[in-house]
Design an enzyme around this catalytic site. Structure first.
Site, short mmCIF file in Angstrom:
data_model
loop_
_atom_site.label_atom_id
_atom_site.label_comp_id
_atom_site.label_asym_id
_atom_site.label_seq_id
_atom_site.Cartn_x
_atom_site.Cartn_y
_atom_site.Cartn_z
N ARG A 79 0.90 -1.39 -0.04
CA ARG A 79 0.07 0.04 -0.11
C ARG A 79 0.67 1.10 -0.07
NH1 ARG A 79 -4.72 2.36 3.94
NH2 ARG A 79 -4.85 4.43 2.90
N ARG A 88 -6.26 1.60 -3.12
CA ARG A 88 -5.20 0.94 -2.39
C ARG A 88 -5.43 -0.18 -2.50
NH1 ARG A 88 -8.11 3.19 1.95
NH2 ARG A 88 -7.78 5.38 0.95
N ASP A 91 -6.60 -2.12 2.29
CA ASP A 91 -6.87 -1.32 3.56
C ASP A 91 -7.31 -2.21 4.68
OD1 ASP A 91 -7.16 1.78 3.94
OD2 ASP A 91 -8.51 0.50 4.94
N ASP A 93 -8.89 -1.91 8.58
CA ASP A 93 -9.35 -1.00 9.45
C ASP A 93 -9.92 -2.03 10.52
OD1 ASP A 93 -8.89 1.27 8.10
OD2 ASP A 93 -10.90 1.15 7.13
O1 GSY Z 1 -11.03 2.66 5.09
C1 GSY Z 1 -11.61 2.12 4.15
C2 GSY Z 1 -11.12 2.43 2.46
N1 GSY Z 1 -12.29 3.08 1.89
C3 GSY Z 1 -13.24 2.49 1.06
C4 GSY Z 1 -13.74 0.94 0.96
O2 GSY Z 1 -12.93 0.01 1.56
N2 GSY Z 1 -14.67 0.77 0.49
C5 GSY Z 1 -15.41 1.62 -0.16
N3 GSY Z 1 -16.52 1.29 -0.91
N4 GSY Z 1 -15.17 2.85 -0.29
C6 GSY Z 1 -14.14 3.30 0.50
N5 GSY Z 1 -13.54 4.33 0.71
C7 GSY Z 1 -12.49 4.41 1.33
S1 GSY Z 1 -11.46 5.79 2.07
#
Ligand code: GSY
Length: 154
Positions: A79, A88, A91, A93
């Protein structure tokens, strides 16, 4: 404990599976995994759609160790933080650590944006339909407010 993973670059399912293997290697055991979900990007919308998944995990790591572990997995999978909310490889979380509430500069639990994200709530509800957040809110009660976001189960 629950983690949310997302990928919107390259072999997205392969990236997510690789991330789950790396978590296991570091003592973060996946006890339940949601389906894969195809989701529209939230936040910075001019980017490819995501593949998202939520997992329930067991670990002896404390919340900050779990965060570092998630960050190591992101780094190992290449990443690169270019655009803050941009594309990315993976990710990872940390959403919830039992009923713990954490408020530190590097880690806030429950995850501060999880309540407004369908790509988190829908798979979380799949793996833990009875789950109640530390403040007493059932996850089920949050779903109607994100019903307009496109989250398609594969
Ligand atoms: O922190 C999550 C990263 N992220 C995402 C994701 O994982 N999925 C979707 N659909 N939208 C996102 N926007 C972010 S920032």
């Amino acid at each position: 404990m629950f983690l949310s993973l997302g990928s919107n670059l390259g072999d997205r399912e392969g990236n997510l599976r690789a991330a789950l293997r790396l978590l296991e290697k570091q003592g973060v055991h996946v006890v339940r995994r949601s389906s894969w979900y195809e989701t529209d990007p939230v936040g910075y919308t001019d980017q490819p759609s995501f593949l998202n998944v939520v997992v329930e995990v067991r670990t002896s790591l404390d919340p900050h160790e779990l965060l570092r572990c998630a960050q190591r997995v992101e780094a190992a999978l290449g990443r690169v933080r270019t655009v803050r909310w941009g594309p990315r490889t993976v990710d990872v979380d940390v959403l919830l650590y039992g009923g713990r509430v954490v408020n530190t500069p590097d880690l806030v639990l429950p995850h501060p944006r999880m309540r407004e994200r369908a790509f988190v709530l829908v798979p979380l509800f799949e793996v833990a339909p009875e789950l109640v957040l530390p403040d007493g809110t059932p996850v089920a009660a949050l779903l109607p407010s994100v019903a307009d976001q496109r989250v398609v189960r594969r």
